[in-house]
Design a protein around this motif. Structure first.
Motif, PDB file in Angstrom:
ATOM      1  N   SER A 163       0.828  -1.202   0.000  1.00 38.56           N
ATOM      2  CA  SER A 163       0.000   0.000   0.000  1.00 38.56           C
ATOM      3  C   SER A 163       0.866   1.257   0.000  1.00 38.56           C
ATOM      4  O   SER A 163       1.899   1.322   0.652  1.00 38.56           O
ATOM      5  CB  SER A 163      -0.906   0.005   1.230  1.00 38.56           C
ATOM      6  N   HIS A 164       0.405   2.264  -0.737  1.00 41.50           N
ATOM      7  CA  HIS A 164       1.049   3.575  -0.736  1.00 41.50           C
ATOM      8  C   HIS A 164       0.738   4.329   0.552  1.00 41.50           C
ATOM      9  O   HIS A 164       1.343   5.360   0.838  1.00 41.50           O
ATOM     10  CB  HIS A 164       0.578   4.377  -1.951  1.00 41.50           C
ATOM     11  N   ALA A 188      12.028   0.019  -1.325  1.00 43.43           N
ATOM     12  CA  ALA A 188      10.626   0.114  -0.905  1.00 43.43           C
ATOM     13  C   ALA A 188      10.141   1.562  -1.027  1.00 43.43           C
ATOM     14  O   ALA A 188      10.093   2.306  -0.050  1.00 43.43           O
ATOM     15  CB  ALA A 188      10.470  -0.383   0.528  1.00 43.43           C
ATOM     16  N   PRO A 189       9.775   1.971  -2.235  1.00 41.20           N
ATOM     17  CA  PRO A 189       9.383   3.361  -2.468  1.00 41.20           C
ATOM     18  C   PRO A 189       7.963   3.656  -2.007  1.00 41.20           C
ATOM     19  O   PRO A 189       7.050   2.847  -2.194  1.00 41.20           O
ATOM     20  CB  PRO A 189       9.496   3.493  -3.993  1.00 41.20           C
ATOM     21  N   ASP A 190       7.773   4.800  -1.379  1.00 40.84           N
ATOM     22  CA  ASP A 190       6.438   5.298  -1.026  1.00 40.84           C
ATOM     23  C   ASP A 190       5.611   4.333  -0.176  1.00 40.84           C
ATOM     24  O   ASP A 190       4.382   4.393  -0.189  1.00 40.84           O
ATOM     25  CB  ASP A 190       5.662   5.661  -2.303  1.00 40.84           C
ATOM     26  N   VAL A 191       6.270   3.484   0.579  1.00 42.42           N
ATOM     27  CA  VAL A 191       5.535   2.577   1.472  1.00 42.42           C
ATOM     28  C   VAL A 191       5.135   3.277   2.765  1.00 42.42           C
ATOM     29  O   VAL A 191       4.403   2.728   3.590  1.00 42.42           O
ATOM     30  CB  VAL A 191       6.358   1.305   1.790  1.00 42.42           C
ATOM     31  N   GLN A 192       5.681   4.472   2.967  1.00 37.04           N
ATOM     32  CA  GLN A 192       5.318   5.340   4.088  1.00 37.04           C
ATOM     33  C   GLN A 192       5.539   4.686   5.451  1.00 37.04           C
ATOM     34  O   GLN A 192       4.742   4.804   6.357  1.00 37.04           O
ATOM     35  CB  GLN A 192       3.877   5.833   3.921  1.00 37.04           C
ATOM     36  N   GLY A 193       6.653   3.989   5.546  1.00 40.66           N
ATOM     37  CA  GLY A 193       7.030   3.435   6.844  1.00 40.66           C
ATOM     38  C   GLY A 193       7.831   2.130   6.817  1.00 40.66           C
ATOM     39  O   GLY A 193       8.952   2.111   7.248  1.00 40.66           O
ATOM     40  N   PRO A 194       7.216   1.012   6.403  1.00 38.76           N
ATOM     41  CA  PRO A 194       5.937   0.860   5.717  1.00 38.76           C
ATOM     42  C   PRO A 194       4.742   0.830   6.673  1.00 38.76           C
ATOM     43  O   PRO A 194       4.847   0.350   7.799  1.00 38.76           O
ATOM     44  CB  PRO A 194       6.079  -0.500   5.022  1.00 38.76           C
ATOM     45  N   VAL A 195       3.614   1.342   6.172  1.00 32.53           N
ATOM     46  CA  VAL A 195       2.393   1.318   6.966  1.00 32.53           C
ATOM     47  C   VAL A 195       1.607   0.029   6.732  1.00 32.53           C
ATOM     48  O   VAL A 195       0.806  -0.380   7.570  1.00 32.53           O
ATOM     49  CB  VAL A 195       1.538   2.572   6.642  1.00 32.53           C
ATOM     50  N   VAL A 213      14.050   2.930   2.048  1.00 33.87           N
ATOM     51  CA  VAL A 213      12.669   2.923   2.534  1.00 33.87           C
ATOM     52  C   VAL A 213      12.069   4.332   2.513  1.00 33.87           C
ATOM     53  O   VAL A 213      12.602   5.252   3.148  1.00 33.87           O
ATOM     54  CB  VAL A 213      12.582   2.362   3.967  1.00 33.87           C
ATOM     55  N   GLY A 214      10.963   4.464   1.803  1.00 35.18           N
ATOM     56  CA  GLY A 214      10.220   5.715   1.815  1.00 35.18           C
ATOM     57  C   GLY A 214       9.479   5.871   3.135  1.00 35.18           C
ATOM     58  O   GLY A 214       8.653   5.034   3.495  1.00 35.18           O
ATOM     59  N   GLY A 215       9.793   6.921   3.874  1.00 33.57           N
ATOM     60  CA  GLY A 215       9.212   7.123   5.195  1.00 33.57           C
ATOM     61  C   GLY A 215       7.839   7.768   5.156  1.00 33.57           C
ATOM     62  O   GLY A 215       7.334   8.145   4.103  1.00 33.57           O
TER      63      GLY A 215
END
Length: 327
Positions: A163-164, A188-195, A213-215
């Protein structure tokens, strides 16, 4: 380039270098890969347009991506936000034109693009369709990727969807790059954590040598309850991933659009010595231009009529704007 076990890596552009991007070059003994060959600026932040310094950083990022794409044999596009791919038209906020598009994509062995599915937002589908149409004209071999893997010699790229963050933004393509059993890198682009719980579990249980990792987007916390919850969960997950893998996680993207990003991680028990950034790997100062946009306008105001000048150059590559500002 920095050597990490069997890989040579080169971070090309991201928020720590002044632009929105996660563009990343990886060379294995078998193949050279360029991950997400795009960069852009936020047209508005703090109710302000990009500062001239941001356009200068974007022009440099574009040059880096175009130049390093010459060495890439395989390109990967994780999703269809314009900071992750170069569009086939001239654009101010991506600082690109058709020549850049051709230079980046033409002559590559293969382009691995995220598959389109029921969760893909319509605007991303439109961009993907247009991109595929123009790539076909160049004769570029395109392969749609979702769950699955592809190999080049002893190098294997395994893919899964994450998920984005918000369901409105669809999924992104996460890459696990492995050379034999010697070296593993997660992108892991744009995973926002991952969330995403499944993505977090998979990354936490994968033995990796490096993870990009995209935060989480802390700067969106005040907008509504959903982005606030996403940011809090993503930050906790990112901190847990870092603490389990100190000095092996490159923190990037949405998180670095907030000037207090490091303080937020420290509240979760992460120190600055535990993390890597694109800028630290490149050996240059951390340059958070978007996060500091308001301060840039206060300390170094653009010339009178600056917003009119931006409007004049809309739909054109940003080098023209920069040339006029210098003149």
């Amino acid at each position: 380039m920095l050597r990490v076990c069997s890989f040579e890596i080169e971070p090309l552009a991201d928020e720590s270098l002044g632009v929105r991007s996660m563009s990343f070059l990886v060379a294995t003994p078998d193949v050279v890969l360029l991950l997400d060959p795009g960069a852009s600026l936020a047209p508005r932040r703090f109710n302000l347009p990009p500062h001239p310094e941001e356009f200068r950083a974007l022009a440099e990022a574009r040059k880096q991506i175009v130049d390093r794409a010459e060495d890439a044999e395989v390109l990967v596009i994780s999703h269809y936000h314009r900071d992750h791919f170069t569009p086939p038209y001239e654009s101010l906020y991506e600082c690109c034109d058709k020549n850049d598009f051709t230079s980046i994509y033409n002559g590559r062995k293969e382009l691995l693009m995220k598959t389109l599915d029921s969760k893909t937002p319509f605007n991303q589908k439109k961009r993907a369709w247009r991109l595929a149409r123009e790539l076909e004209k160049l004769g570029v071999k395109v392969r749609r990727m979702g769950e699955g893997s592809v190999s080049f010699g002893d190098t294997t790229l395994s893919f899964f969807l994450s998920s984005h963050g918000s369901s409105k933004l669809g999924n992104v393509l996460v890459v696990i790059l492995k050379y034999r059993n010697e070296c593993t890198l997660i992108y892991a682009p744009d995973v926002q954590g991952p969330v995403d719980d499944a993505a977090f579990s998979r990354m936490l249980t994968t033995k990796f040598d490096l993870a990009v990792v995209g935060g989480p987007p802390l700067y969106l916390e005040e907008r509504s309850e959903e982005p606030s919850n996403i940011a809090k969960k993503g930050l906790a997950n990112l901190a847990a991933l870092i603490k389990a893998n100190p000095r092996r996680v490159i923190v990037t993207h949405h998180l670095l659009r907030s000037s207090d990003w490091m303080e937020a991680l420290e509240r979760h028990g992460v120190s600055e010595d535990d993390i890597l950034t694109y800028s630290s790997i490149r050996g240059v100062p951390l340059t958070l231009l978007e996060a500091r946009r308001r301060l840039l306008f206060e300390s170094d105001p653009p010339p009178p009529g600056y917003e009119d000048l931006i409007a004049k150059h809309k739909g054109r590559k940003c080098t023209g704007l920069l040339h006029e500002l210098q003149g």
